[in-house]
Design an enzyme around this catalytic site. Structure first.
Site, PDB file in Angstrom:
ATOM      1  N   CYS A  89       0.863  -1.185   0.000  1.00  0.00           N
ATOM      2  CA  CYS A  89       0.000   0.000   0.000  1.00  0.00           C
ATOM      3  C   CYS A  89       0.897   1.232   0.000  1.00  0.00           C
ATOM      4  O   CYS A  89       1.648   1.455   0.953  1.00  0.00           O
ATOM      5  CB  CYS A  89      -0.921  -0.007   1.217  1.00  0.00           C
ATOM      6  SG  CYS A  89      -1.955   1.466   1.356  1.00  0.00           S
ATOM      7  N   CYS A 252      -3.356   7.378  -4.561  1.00  0.00           N
ATOM      8  CA  CYS A 252      -3.103   5.937  -4.485  1.00  0.00           C
ATOM      9  C   CYS A 252      -1.701   5.596  -4.993  1.00  0.00           C
ATOM     10  O   CYS A 252      -1.402   5.761  -6.177  1.00  0.00           O
ATOM     11  CB  CYS A 252      -4.151   5.132  -5.247  1.00  0.00           C
ATOM     12  SG  CYS A 252      -4.003   3.346  -4.990  1.00  0.00           S
TER      13      CYS A 252
END
Length: 332
Positions: A89, A252
């Site tokens: 992530c 992101c």
């Protein structure tokens, strides 16, 4: 029984990060893939308790820091969020590095640099300081690649939707302008929450997505809707859907890596060219495909992603058996 977790809460470019610095279980395994599997098998209640309501929410994202399994790393990171334990992530790593350094919890082997052991592989984080504060973190992410081109599904009420799938630490369906979709500007957040699970389910039903070297990393988990940038200086705008109804407020990190891999593979972005990825709320990550590489026989890139994070507070969380909702819940 009462379990106590000590956390640092904050956000990366608008998307939440909850770093667990105390109370997490000890994990077994020779690498972070095996440790992740141990956590998912025996301790997933920790994730749901800390990420789901009432202690979290449907966009919650978190990390747990462990000693590394690799001798060349400073720390290991396990990623926990509403959608599960991700291999990697980006926004979570940027936040975690910021929180660790600002709180003096990790001593880098080299000033301004942390080497991180993740389930997806080695991630290098370079960070800039202004006094006691981290102003930015630039990740050298795992090798990323375009997995498949021009796939298609049928969406009820809309018709055919075509998309590419790229890997940047997770698999992403990347939906660009086409006859049945013009621009993410035309979609409300509710539309994105409604349509994305259908895209993901139909794509996973019709196609197979498996990392060529790490088969434990498999399945399409994220859906990226794209559009024209609104900010001057931005390259492209995006909204990434993950979990059951979460929309990434940041640009992101693994999504930026996947997007750059797709664009390089299609000849639309050059190695070394700056790529500014704009989020649904207008925050930006600065990306660069730093070099070409291979994943097995597949052409890939080494992506670099830079962003910033801020701490919002320290949090002591109790998870007690006497609480009927101690395992957490999500409404949808």
């Amino acid at each position: 029984m009462k379990n106590t977790f000590f956390c640092i809460d904050g956000h990366t470019c608008g998307n939440p990060v909850r770093l667990v610095i105390g109370g997490a279980p000890t994990l077994e395994g020779d690498d972070m893939v095996q440790r992740r599997a141990h956590f998912e098998r025996d301790y997933d209640w920790v994730r749901t308790s800390l990420m789901f309501e009432p202690r979290g929410h449907d966009v919650m994202s978190g990390t747990i820091v462990y000693p590394p399994t690799r001798s060349d790393c400073d720390a290991a990171i396990l990623f926990i969020e509403v959608s599960g334990c991700l291999p990697m992530c980006g926004h979570g790593t940027i936040g975690t590095v910021t929180f660790l350094i600002e709180n003096g919890l990790v001593r880098p082997s080299k000033p301004g640099l942390l080497k991180l052991d993740t389930p997806a592989g080695l991630v290098v984080a370079n960070f800039e300081m202004d006094g006691e504060h981290v102003t930015s973190v630039r990740l050298i992410n795992v090798a990323s690649y375009l997995h498949a081109r021009d796939l298609s599904i049928e969406l009820d009420g809309i018709g055919e939707i075509r998309f590419d799938v790229a890997y940047g630490g997770n698999f992403y369906a990347i939906i660009e302008s086409q006859p049945n979709f013009r621009d993410m500007e035309d979609l409300s957040p509710t539309d994105i929450q409604r349509l994305s699970p259908m895209v993901r389910a139909k794509a996973n039903e019709k196609y197979e997505f498996i990392h060529p070297l790490t088969p434990e990393i498999n399945g399409l988990s994220h859906v990226m809707w794209t559009g024209r940038a609104k900010n001057q200086g931005s390259t492209i705008r995006n909204a990434v859907f993950y979990g059951d109804k979460a929309i990434d407020r940041s640009p992101c990190g693994t999504g930026t890596s996947a997007r750059m891999a797709q664009l390089v593979a299609k000849g639309q972005l050059a190695i070394g060219e700056t790529f500014v990825h704009e989020s649904i709320i207008g925050t930006c990550f600065n990306g660069v495909a730093t070099e070409a590489t291979k994943i097995g026989d597949i052409d890939a890139i080494i992506p670099s992603v830079e962003g910033w994070a801020r701490i919002t507070g320290h949090n002591t969380i109790f998870v007690e058996d006497r609480d009927p909702l101690h395992r957490g819940f999500l409404l949808i």
